[in-house]
Design a protein around this motif. Structure first.
Motif, PDB file in Angstrom:
ATOM      1  N   GLY A  67       0.710  -1.081   0.167  1.00  0.00           N
ATOM      2  CA  GLY A  67      -0.019   0.192   0.043  1.00  0.00           C
ATOM      3  C   GLY A  67       0.967   1.301   0.082  1.00  0.00           C
ATOM      4  N   THR A  68       0.112   2.372  -0.485  1.00  0.00           N
ATOM      5  CA  THR A  68       0.820   3.745  -0.561  1.00  0.00           C
ATOM      6  C   THR A  68       0.843   4.233   0.779  1.00  0.00           C
ATOM      7  N   GLU A  69       1.338   5.380   1.009  1.00  0.00           N
ATOM      8  CA  GLU A  69       1.198   5.991   2.165  1.00  0.00           C
ATOM      9  C   GLU A  69      -0.095   6.401   2.587  1.00  0.00           C
ATOM     10  N   GLU A  70      -0.783   6.739   1.538  1.00  0.00           N
ATOM     11  CA  GLU A  70      -2.323   7.186   1.711  1.00  0.00           C
ATOM     12  C   GLU A  70      -3.131   6.020   2.088  1.00  0.00           C
ATOM     13  N   SER A  77      -6.115   3.768  10.285  1.00  0.00           N
ATOM     14  CA  SER A  77      -7.389   4.578  10.660  1.00  0.00           C
ATOM     15  C   SER A  77      -8.426   3.679  10.779  1.00  0.00           C
ATOM     16  N   THR A  78      -8.851   2.820   9.901  1.00  0.00           N
ATOM     17  CA  THR A  78      -9.798   2.211  10.054  1.00  0.00           C
ATOM     18  C   THR A  78      -9.640   1.097  11.178  1.00  0.00           C
ATOM     19  N   ALA A  79      -8.529   0.646  11.483  1.00  0.00           N
ATOM     20  CA  ALA A  79      -8.160  -0.389  12.579  1.00  0.00           C
ATOM     21  C   ALA A  79      -8.525   0.277  13.713  1.00  0.00           C
ATOM     22  N   LYS A  80      -7.888   1.474  14.030  1.00  0.00           N
ATOM     23  CA  LYS A  80      -8.000   2.060  15.348  1.00  0.00           C
ATOM     24  C   LYS A  80      -9.658   2.514  15.682  1.00  0.00           C
TER      25      LYS A  80
END
Length: 288
Positions: A67-70, A77-80
């Motif tokens: 995956g890219t940085e984005e 973010s989804t995991a958190k």
């Protein structure tokens, strides 16, 4: 610090309250101050450890997804977010993201289907790897877009709540019949309802999946609709002979069962079609 987002909600609240205390040191005993400082220090240390573990887990996700940085920011973010709003931790969500990536799903699909897949694991009491494989194979077999993953999960969960199906039976049966069902223009809810009816009658899951697949194939060859075939069976004096003339021997028992229980199958399908509404999302149904 982002690491605090990885801690359980009650621990985060405790830290916030400690930070916001505005009590005169004169009112506190020295021993209490030391104990309080030690407790807060332990919480900070735990947060730091969680942060390091999470970073390592996300590095594993990145290695699989490239995956890219984005994209990695979106996955993190989804995991958190899911780690703070479901029964699972951010680390476990990262594990699920890795499993979905191993199945070949792109980052956008992983973000889209992670919450529903967590709910599947929770409701059926299965591991995240099993949930990922089951959800992924069902979506692909019926060519359903990942933005409909919640509806798919709700159908699968409702089928186990409303019939004798469980995860093992459903997984075995769908694996055998799903690709043919899709080609026969039979929906997931229709297919699952028929499997539920067969399970309620005590038929083995592997046999049910195989025989239903053979029924779909035979109907496609003859051009006869399922309703026409079942009506012929139900009107026959010798139902076994009628079913044998329509289908091969391996599908006879299933064909007779489905013909006899067409109304029950229709009722179950109606429940499955309304699964998302009755469940108000699987998260509410599973209490998470």
């Amino acid at each position: 610090n982002d690491s605090f987002g990885l801690l359980p909600g009650n621990v985060q609240l405790a830290i916030t309250r400690v930070r916001s205390l505005n009590v005169s040191l004169k009112a506190l005993a020295v021993g209490g101050i030391v104990a309080g400082i030690g407790a807060v220090g332990s919480l900070f240390a735990a947060a730091a450890r969680k942060g390091a573990e999470f970073d390592k887990a996300m590095s594993g996700v990145q290695a699989v997804t490239n995956g890219t940085e984005e994209e990695m920011n979106a996955l993190a973010s989804t995991a958190k977010r899911l780690g703070s709003t479901t029964a699972f931790t951010a680390m476990q969500v990262a594990e699920l993201e890795t499993e979905l990536a191993k199945l070949g799903f792109p980052v956008s699909d992983i973000v889209e289907m992670s919450e529903a897949t967590l709910n599947l694991a929770s409701s059926m009491g299965i591991g995240l790897g099993e949930a990922a494989a089951f959800a992924g194979s069902t979506l692909r077999a019926f060519e359903i877009d990942t933005n409909q993953s919640k509806e798919v999960i709700d159908i699968l969960a409702q089928s186990t709540a409303s019939s004798a199906l469980d995860f093992g039976k459903l997984n075995v049966a769908l694996t055998k019949v799903a690709p043919i069902a899709k080609n026969a223009n039979v929906t997931l809810s229709e297919t699952t309802a028929m499997l539920g009816t067969l399970a309620n009658s005590g038929l083995d899951a592997s046999i049910s999946g195989t025989s239903l697949r053979n029924i779909f194939l035979k109907l496609a060859q003859t051009g006869m609709t399922m309703e026409e075939a079942f009506a012929k069976i139900n009107s026959a004096t010798d139902k076994t002979r009628a079913a044998t003339e329509l289908f091969d021997a391996t599908a006879v028992a299933s064909a007779i069962t489905l013909a006899k229980n067409a109304d029950a199958t229709a009722d179950l399908k109606e429940k499955l079609d309304g699964a998302s509404e009755s469940f108000d999302g699987l998260g509410a149904a599973a209490g998470i």
